[in-house]
Design a protein around this motif. Structure first.
Motif, PDB file in Angstrom:
ATOM      1  N   THR A  11     -17.153   1.969 -18.288  1.00 38.20           N
ATOM      2  CA  THR A  11     -15.899   2.014 -17.917  1.00 38.20           C
ATOM      3  C   THR A  11     -15.457   0.834 -18.710  1.00 38.20           C
ATOM      4  OG1 THR A  11     -16.087   2.998 -15.877  1.00 38.20           O
ATOM      5  CG2 THR A  11     -14.355   1.563 -16.206  1.00 38.20           C
ATOM      6  N   LEU A  12     -14.246   1.007 -19.549  1.00 41.82           N
ATOM      7  CA  LEU A  12     -13.593  -0.276 -20.317  1.00 41.82           C
ATOM      8  C   LEU A  12     -12.289  -0.470 -19.652  1.00 41.82           C
ATOM      9  CD1 LEU A  12     -14.322   1.159 -23.610  1.00 41.82           C
ATOM     10  CD2 LEU A  12     -15.834  -0.200 -22.178  1.00 41.82           C
ATOM     11  N   SER A  13     -12.167  -1.591 -19.710  1.00 36.37           N
ATOM     12  CA  SER A  13     -10.556  -2.281 -19.229  1.00 36.37           C
ATOM     13  C   SER A  13     -10.752  -3.505 -19.376  1.00 36.37           C
ATOM     14  CB  SER A  13     -10.432  -1.910 -17.581  1.00 36.37           C
ATOM     15  OG  SER A  13     -11.388  -2.553 -16.675  1.00 36.37           O
ATOM     16  N   GLN A  14      -9.437  -4.079 -19.368  1.00 39.17           N
ATOM     17  CA  GLN A  14      -9.448  -5.528 -19.261  1.00 39.17           C
ATOM     18  C   GLN A  14      -9.626  -6.279 -18.159  1.00 39.17           C
ATOM     19  OE1 GLN A  14      -9.767  -5.373 -22.836  1.00 39.17           O
ATOM     20  NE2 GLN A  14      -8.515  -7.093 -22.824  1.00 39.17           N
ATOM     21  N   HIS A  15      -9.181  -5.887 -16.962  1.00 34.53           N
ATOM     22  CA  HIS A  15      -9.572  -6.550 -15.909  1.00 34.53           C
ATOM     23  C   HIS A  15     -10.991  -6.687 -15.632  1.00 34.53           C
ATOM     24  CE1 HIS A  15     -10.477  -2.996 -13.520  1.00 34.53           C
ATOM     25  NE2 HIS A  15     -10.824  -3.697 -12.584  1.00 34.53           N
ATOM     26  N   ARG A  16     -11.520  -7.929 -14.850  1.00 34.19           N
ATOM     27  CA  ARG A  16     -12.916  -7.988 -14.447  1.00 34.19           C
ATOM     28  C   ARG A  16     -12.864  -7.463 -12.905  1.00 34.19           C
ATOM     29  NH1 ARG A  16     -16.192 -13.617 -14.006  1.00 34.19           N
ATOM     30  NH2 ARG A  16     -18.091 -12.855 -12.856  1.00 34.19           N
ATOM     31  N   PRO A  17     -13.833  -6.667 -12.838  1.00 31.08           N
ATOM     32  CA  PRO A  17     -13.936  -5.914 -11.369  1.00 31.08           C
ATOM     33  C   PRO A  17     -14.646  -6.509 -10.580  1.00 31.08           C
ATOM     34  CG  PRO A  17     -15.435  -5.089 -13.048  1.00 31.08           C
ATOM     35  CD  PRO A  17     -14.748  -6.004 -13.739  1.00 31.08           C
ATOM     36  N   ASP A  18     -14.721  -6.355  -9.228  1.00 29.66           N
ATOM     37  CA  ASP A  18     -15.587  -6.881  -8.356  1.00 29.66           C
ATOM     38  C   ASP A  18     -16.766  -5.734  -8.411  1.00 29.66           C
ATOM     39  OD1 ASP A  18     -17.285  -6.980  -5.632  1.00 29.66           O
ATOM     40  OD2 ASP A  18     -15.340  -7.911  -5.072  1.00 29.66           O
ATOM     41  N   LEU A  19     -18.186  -6.292  -8.722  1.00 30.20           N
ATOM     42  CA  LEU A  19     -19.285  -5.473  -8.982  1.00 30.20           C
ATOM     43  C   LEU A  19     -19.685  -4.874  -7.888  1.00 30.20           C
ATOM     44  CD1 LEU A  19     -22.288  -6.540 -11.273  1.00 30.20           C
ATOM     45  CD2 LEU A  19     -22.729  -5.378  -9.038  1.00 30.20           C
ATOM     46  N   LEU A  20     -19.713  -5.500  -6.678  1.00 33.31           N
ATOM     47  CA  LEU A  20     -20.264  -4.710  -5.576  1.00 33.31           C
ATOM     48  C   LEU A  20     -19.286  -3.944  -4.918  1.00 33.31           C
ATOM     49  CD1 LEU A  20     -22.182  -7.863  -3.757  1.00 33.31           C
ATOM     50  CD2 LEU A  20     -23.216  -5.909  -5.512  1.00 33.31           C
ATOM     51  N   GLN A  21     -18.026  -4.410  -4.765  1.00 28.56           N
ATOM     52  CA  GLN A  21     -16.979  -3.494  -4.349  1.00 28.56           C
ATOM     53  C   GLN A  21     -16.767  -2.297  -4.825  1.00 28.56           C
ATOM     54  OE1 GLN A  21     -13.645  -5.720  -3.129  1.00 28.56           O
ATOM     55  NE2 GLN A  21     -12.180  -3.935  -2.786  1.00 28.56           N
ATOM     56  N   ASP A  22     -16.823  -2.301  -6.410  1.00 28.55           N
ATOM     57  CA  ASP A  22     -16.600  -1.169  -7.240  1.00 28.55           C
ATOM     58  C   ASP A  22     -17.551  -0.455  -7.388  1.00 28.55           C
ATOM     59  OD1 ASP A  22     -13.780  -1.931  -7.250  1.00 28.55           O
ATOM     60  OD2 ASP A  22     -14.271  -3.115  -9.331  1.00 28.55           O
ATOM     61  N   GLY A  23     -18.866  -0.617  -6.725  1.00 30.80           N
ATOM     62  CA  GLY A  23     -20.032   0.390  -6.978  1.00 30.80           C
ATOM     63  C   GLY A  23     -20.658   0.119  -8.421  1.00 30.80           C
TER      64      GLY A  23
END
Length: 320
Positions: A126-138
């Protein structure tokens, strides 16, 4: 009562035909085996075995229950086997997130090589400019660019470094001239790449120390690939990561400025939850990138060092 232990013991009693034989197989006393079965019956509120001094016989409820126990225990054994193998054999879906440019220029081409080496892994990038929450986003792994990492409970593996490059289009430089020093940038149209990891300022590291320059607000964008397109039209001078700048330099759409003044670098990190019982697909992906990414980026670094792509090789300097 340990329900799974009691179920296993009950099945062993049925298969062995007696409490004594089951006790020998389980390494327990006959009294312990008998007590476990009695506790299981009390838990279920059902008679599972008819007992006499000479033999055991399953009740109707016991006959149904022992078959269910066999199914459940077989599924549990399979689940344990699959979970244990996850640390040994890379397989299953690997969910990876990366910022857009890094994913397009570097990770996507390398993904094919990883897939050939580990065909049982399904790579979900998955590519995007925002930094995700690794655990919350699975997610399993996040690939990020950072000057400094914030304190985190995540494990961070450094994969390589990204060099920042100052560039402009030949048409812009032919019209406005080539800056010789960072101080001369104030007289130029400078474009701002919005990057939370670096901030808005341009940090130059030269032999005379660090110099800081604030680009203007004429044009601001948060994706480096969009900045390339804008800069190639002659809009102004921009700062780009090396893996984005190198192709534009080779095409002649941009040229490099102030190569003797290094810009603040960023490191590529792989972030993942834990080293303990690390899934094989995560370990192999991170190990693969630690080897493959520096090799892939070396080609971009070579372009940056090639004087043929430097502005002062073929454009007149200011006042020339």
């Amino acid at each position: 009562m340990d329900l799974m232990h009691a179920m296993r013991t009950f099945v062993r009693v049925v298969d062995a035909g007696s409490f004594t034989a089951a006790a020998e197989q389980c390494g327990m006393s006959t009294a312990q085996v008998s007590r476990l079965v009695s506790e299981l019956e009390n838990h279920l509120q059902a008679r599972l075995l008819h007992r006499t001094t000479r033999r055991l016989a399953l009740s109707e409820a016991g006959s149904r229950y022992v078959e269910r126990c066999r199914q459940i225990l077989a599924q549990l054994e399979q689940a344990e086997l699959e979970a244990g193998c996850a640390r040994i054999e890379p397989r299953g879906r690997l969910r990876v997130h990366s910022i857009t440019g890094l994913g397009i220029q570097l990770l996507a081409p390398l993904a094919g090589r990883y897939a050939e080496r580990y065909p049982e892994v399904e790579l979900d990038l998955t590519l995007s400019q925002h930094r995700p929450d690794l655990l919350q986003d699975g997610l399993d792994v996040v690939i990020t660019l950072r000057h400094e990492l914030q304190d985190s409970e995540l494990i961070a593996q450094r994969l390589g470094d990204v060099v920042q490059v100052l560039c402009a289009a030949p048409a812009y430089l032919a019209r406005y001239g080539v800056p010789r020093e960072p101080s001369e940038l104030a007289a130029h149209r400078c474009l701002r790449l919005a990057d939370p990891s670096l901030g808005d300022a341009w940090h130059f590291l030269g032999t005379d120390g660090e110099r800081v320059f604030e680009p203007g607000e004429r044009f601001k964008v948060n994706v480096a690939e969009a900045m390339v397109n804008a800069a190639q039209t002659g809009m102004g001078i921009c700062q780009l990561p090396d893996y984005v700048a190198a192709p534009a330099l080779q095409r002649g759409g941009l040229v490099r400025l102030l190569p003797e003044h290094r810009l603040q670098a960023k490191a590529i990190y792989a972030l993942y939850p834990s080293r303990r019982f690390l899934d094989a697909k995560i370990k192999t992906w991170v190990d693969f990138l630690r080897q493959a990414l520096p090799e892939a980026m070396q080609a971009y670094h070579s372009v940056l060092e090639d004087r043929a792509y430097w502005a002062d090789c073929y454009l007149p300097r200011n006042g020339a």
